[in-house]
Structure formats: C-alpha cells, structure tokens
Design a protein around this motif. Structure first.
Motif, PDB file in Angstrom:
ATOM      1  N   THR A  29       0.821  -1.217   0.000  1.00 34.94           N
ATOM      2  CA  THR A  29       0.000   0.000   0.000  1.00 34.94           C
ATOM      3  C   THR A  29       0.853   1.265   0.000  1.00 34.94           C
ATOM      4  N   ASN A  30       1.945   1.259   0.729  1.00 34.60           N
ATOM      5  CA  ASN A  30       2.770   2.460   0.856  1.00 34.60           C
ATOM      6  C   ASN A  30       3.857   2.583  -0.208  1.00 34.60           C
ATOM      7  N   ASP A  31       3.913   1.629  -1.115  1.00 35.08           N
ATOM      8  CA  ASP A  31       4.987   1.632  -2.115  1.00 35.08           C
ATOM      9  C   ASP A  31       4.738   2.636  -3.235  1.00 35.08           C
ATOM     10  N   TYR A  32       5.808   3.268  -3.668  1.00 36.93           N
ATOM     11  CA  TYR A  32       5.814   4.115  -4.849  1.00 36.93           C
ATOM     12  C   TYR A  32       6.574   3.414  -5.967  1.00 36.93           C
ATOM     13  N   ILE A  33       6.340   3.833  -7.186  1.00 33.69           N
ATOM     14  CA  ILE A  33       6.995   3.262  -8.355  1.00 33.69           C
ATOM     15  C   ILE A  33       7.899   4.336  -8.949  1.00 33.69           C
ATOM     16  N   THR A  34       9.175   3.967  -9.128  1.00 34.03           N
ATOM     17  CA  THR A  34      10.161   4.934  -9.593  1.00 34.03           C
ATOM     18  C   THR A  34      10.939   4.342 -10.766  1.00 34.03           C
ATOM     19  N   TRP A  35      11.215   5.164 -11.744  1.00 38.32           N
ATOM     20  CA  TRP A  35      11.985   4.730 -12.911  1.00 38.32           C
ATOM     21  C   TRP A  35      13.265   5.552 -13.024  1.00 38.32           C
ATOM     22  N   ILE A  47      14.028   9.430 -13.555  1.00 38.52           N
ATOM     23  CA  ILE A  47      13.141   9.889 -14.625  1.00 38.52           C
ATOM     24  C   ILE A  47      11.802  10.350 -14.072  1.00 38.52           C
ATOM     25  N   ILE A  48      11.132   9.453 -13.331  1.00 37.60           N
ATOM     26  CA  ILE A  48       9.760   9.755 -12.934  1.00 37.60           C
ATOM     27  C   ILE A  48       9.374   8.854 -11.773  1.00 37.60           C
ATOM     28  N   GLN A  49       8.418   9.327 -10.999  1.00 38.49           N
ATOM     29  CA  GLN A  49       7.909   8.555  -9.869  1.00 38.49           C
ATOM     30  C   GLN A  49       6.405   8.751  -9.760  1.00 38.49           C
ATOM     31  N   GLY A  50       5.696   7.670  -9.371  1.00 35.16           N
ATOM     32  CA  GLY A  50       4.249   7.798  -9.218  1.00 35.16           C
ATOM     33  C   GLY A  50       3.695   6.804  -8.226  1.00 35.16           C
ATOM     34  N   TYR A  51       2.445   7.048  -7.841  1.00 36.67           N
ATOM     35  CA  TYR A  51       1.770   6.151  -6.910  1.00 36.67           C
ATOM     36  C   TYR A  51       0.562   5.471  -7.575  1.00 36.67           C
ATOM     37  N   LYS A  52      -0.241   6.243  -8.287  1.00 37.79           N
ATOM     38  CA  LYS A  52      -1.387   5.680  -8.998  1.00 37.79           C
ATOM     39  C   LYS A  52      -1.752   6.565 -10.184  1.00 37.79           C
ATOM     40  N   THR A  53      -2.581   6.050 -11.036  1.00 32.86           N
ATOM     41  CA  THR A  53      -3.087   6.698 -12.266  1.00 32.86           C
ATOM     42  C   THR A  53      -1.942   7.099 -13.182  1.00 32.86           C
ATOM     43  N   LYS A  54      -1.849   8.372 -13.517  1.00 35.87           N
ATOM     44  CA  LYS A  54      -0.884   8.796 -14.528  1.00 35.87           C
ATOM     45  C   LYS A  54      -0.061   9.975 -14.027  1.00 35.87           C
ATOM     46  N   VAL A  55       1.221   9.904 -14.300  1.00 34.77           N
ATOM     47  CA  VAL A  55       2.120  11.006 -13.998  1.00 34.77           C
ATOM     48  C   VAL A  55       2.882  11.352 -15.274  1.00 34.77           C
ATOM     49  N   THR A  56       3.016  12.623 -15.541  1.00 33.83           N
ATOM     50  CA  THR A  56       3.736  13.053 -16.747  1.00 33.83           C
ATOM     51  C   THR A  56       4.702  14.164 -16.396  1.00 33.83           C
ATOM     52  N   PHE A  63       2.186   5.275 -16.390  1.00 35.99           N
ATOM     53  CA  PHE A  63       0.805   4.843 -16.273  1.00 35.99           C
ATOM     54  C   PHE A  63       0.716   3.718 -15.244  1.00 35.99           C
ATOM     55  N   ILE A  64      -0.180   3.875 -14.287  1.00 30.08           N
ATOM     56  CA  ILE A  64      -0.342   2.895 -13.216  1.00 30.08           C
ATOM     57  C   ILE A  64      -1.819   2.542 -13.125  1.00 30.08           C
ATOM     58  N   PRO A  65      -2.190   1.276 -13.391  1.00 26.08           N
ATOM     59  CA  PRO A  65      -3.600   0.897 -13.319  1.00 26.08           C
ATOM     60  C   PRO A  65      -4.086   0.872 -11.874  1.00 26.08           C
ATOM     61  N   ALA A  66      -5.388   0.733 -11.732  1.00 28.00           N
ATOM     62  CA  ALA A  66      -6.002   0.818 -10.405  1.00 28.00           C
ATOM     63  C   ALA A  66      -5.457  -0.237  -9.432  1.00 28.00           C
ATOM     64  N   ASP A  67      -5.168  -1.450  -9.919  1.00 31.30           N
ATOM     65  CA  ASP A  67      -4.682  -2.486  -8.997  1.00 31.30           C
ATOM     66  C   ASP A  67      -3.197  -2.321  -8.677  1.00 31.30           C
ATOM     67  N   ARG A  68      -2.498  -1.461  -9.376  1.00 37.11           N
ATOM     68  CA  ARG A  68      -1.090  -1.120  -9.148  1.00 37.11           C
ATOM     69  C   ARG A  68      -0.149  -2.307  -9.242  1.00 37.11           C
ATOM     70  N   LYS A  69      -0.561  -3.388  -9.843  1.00 31.39           N
ATOM     71  CA  LYS A  69       0.296  -4.565  -9.941  1.00 31.39           C
ATOM     72  C   LYS A  69       1.255  -4.487 -11.112  1.00 31.39           C
ATOM     73  N   VAL A  90      10.347  -0.375  -6.995  1.00 35.58           N
ATOM     74  CA  VAL A  90       9.146  -0.246  -6.193  1.00 35.58           C
ATOM     75  C   VAL A  90       9.536  -0.314  -4.726  1.00 35.58           C
ATOM     76  N   GLY A  91       9.081   0.641  -3.941  1.00 33.99           N
ATOM     77  CA  GLY A  91       9.412   0.607  -2.533  1.00 33.99           C
ATOM     78  C   GLY A  91       8.743   1.718  -1.751  1.00 33.99           C
ATOM     79  N   ASP A  92       8.711   1.502  -0.464  1.00 36.62           N
ATOM     80  CA  ASP A  92       8.175   2.481   0.465  1.00 36.62           C
ATOM     81  C   ASP A  92       9.118   3.669   0.540  1.00 36.62           C
ATOM     82  N   ARG A  93       8.598   4.852   0.494  1.00 35.73           N
ATOM     83  CA  ARG A  93       9.468   6.028   0.566  1.00 35.73           C
ATOM     84  C   ARG A  93      10.270   6.039   1.867  1.00 35.73           C
TER      85      ARG A  93
END
Lengths: 111, 112
Positions: A29-35, A47-56, A63-69, A90-93
């Motif tokens: 739940t607390n994980d962010y996605i970073t590239w 490059i970019i970091q996000g938690y859900k939906t779309k970041v530009t 792009f991160i779908p609702a299930d975040r998998k 992927v990891g907790d901040r």
C-alpha cells in the motif's frame, strides 16, 4: 521491497513511442513506483515517480492501473540518445535508502 | 552546483591493498548511499546514511566501511581489496527518503 519484473531488452526506431511495462504483483500500500535511466559508463538518472493513475513530466509518462500490480513507462518519440537501460523500482518512501535495482530493460533505438 | 562528485574516476589496486573512494555532494542532502554495479548487472546497495553520524548496511556490506562525519561527504573504504570487488561504484544522494536520487559518475575499480 516489492520484486519487479521487466523485459530484458526492447528495440525501437527513432520517432516511435516506447512503452516499457514493469510487473510488481506484491506491491504494498505504501509503495511508490520509480523509474531510472542509465547510459553506459554513467550513473542512473531519475526519470519519474508515481503512486497511482498517470504522472507526466517533460521526459516521460508513467501509467499505473487501479490495482497497481504493474506500471508502464512511456517515452514519446524516442531518439538515438534514448538508448539506455531503464530500471523500475518499487518501494516504500520510508525505505528509500534501500533501493533495489533489478536487471533493467535495455532499450536500443535504431535510426 | 556540482551535484555528486566521486573521486577517483579510475583506480587499479593490488589484492590486499586498502583505499578510500570519495563522495561529496553540495546539495545539502541528508540521505546518501553507495552502490556497486558489476558488468551487465543492476546496482547493489553497499552502505547508506540518513544523516551525519548515522550509517547502516545495505545488501552487500562485507569488505567495506563507511563514515559520515559531515552532511557533504560520505567516503567508502575498502579494507583489504579482493578481485571480487572489481566493479563500478556509484555514490548517490537525495533530499528525502524515497525521492529521486542523484548519482555520481562512478569510480571504476579493478583489483588485480
């Protein structure tokens, strides 16, 4: 830290859009996605970091779908200079000091 | 701003020698880390620090020591170099945990 799976390599051509998908089925739940992007003989570059939906940003979209998998890094209209290795993390901040880099995706942009 | 500066860029050591890889950042970042990258592999965390006077071990700490006496500097010391420590070493820093890291350009170390 959640384990990630990315394709080992991808080829593309100048001017095309490149999409790299990363699977992270056990994301917490607390994980962010970073590239990160890494050119030969250089350190990785954020490059970019996000938690859900779309970041530009000016470089890419995430792009991160609702299930975040999974998540998809999109590089618009690539050029030869975008040839690099791209890492999905992927990891907790709060555990950000323990970044775990997998093998990454080697993207080759051809003329 | 210079960002993260690593010295030296290249180094050849003999087995058993010791040396210190230097890392300095001028961004007043609290968090700093050391990674090693073997050919064709991803980066592996050696040691990290969340502020001056505070350090902790990462994934592959054996054979390495660190200290953090100032916010700016985070040196990595190889106690007794071994051929298995031949690698490219990267230092990185960030303002806050989990945010994007700024990496140095690396030190390419060869142990013969």
């Amino acid at each position: 830290l959640a384990k990630t799976t990315q394709p080992i390599s991808m080829d593309s051509y100048e001017g095309q859009e490149v999409n790299i998908t990363c699977s992270h089925n056990n994301i917490a739940t607390n994980d962010y996605i970073t590239w990160y992007q890494q050119f030969p003989s250089q350190g990785p570059r954020f490059i970019i970091q996000g938690y859900k939906t779309k970041v530009t940003n000016e470089v890419a979209s995430l792009f991160i779908p609702a299930d975040r998998k999974s998540s998809t890094l999109s590089l618009p209209r690539v050029s030869l200079s975008d040839t690099a290795v791209y890492y999905c993390l992927v990891g907790d901040r709060a555990a950000g000091n323990k970044l775990t880099f997998g093998g990454g995706t080697r993207v080759l942009v051809k003329p | 701003n210079a960002g993260v500066t690593q010295t030296p860029k290249f180094q050849v050591l003999k087995t058993g020698q010791s040396m210190t890889l230097q890392c300095a950042q001028d961004m007043n970042h609290e968090y700093m880390s050391w990674y090693r990258q073997d050919p064709g592999m991803g980066l592996r965390l050696i040691h990290y620090s969340v502020g001056a006077g505070i350090t902790d071990q990462g994934e592959v700490p054996n054979g390495y020591n660190v200290s953090r006496s100032t916010t700016e500097d985070f040196p990595l010391r190889l106690l007794s170099a071994a051929p298995s420590q031949t690698s490219v070493y990267f230092c990185a820093s960030t303002e806050r945990a989990g945010y994007g890291y700024t990496f140095g350009s690396g030190t390419r170390l060869t142990v013969v």
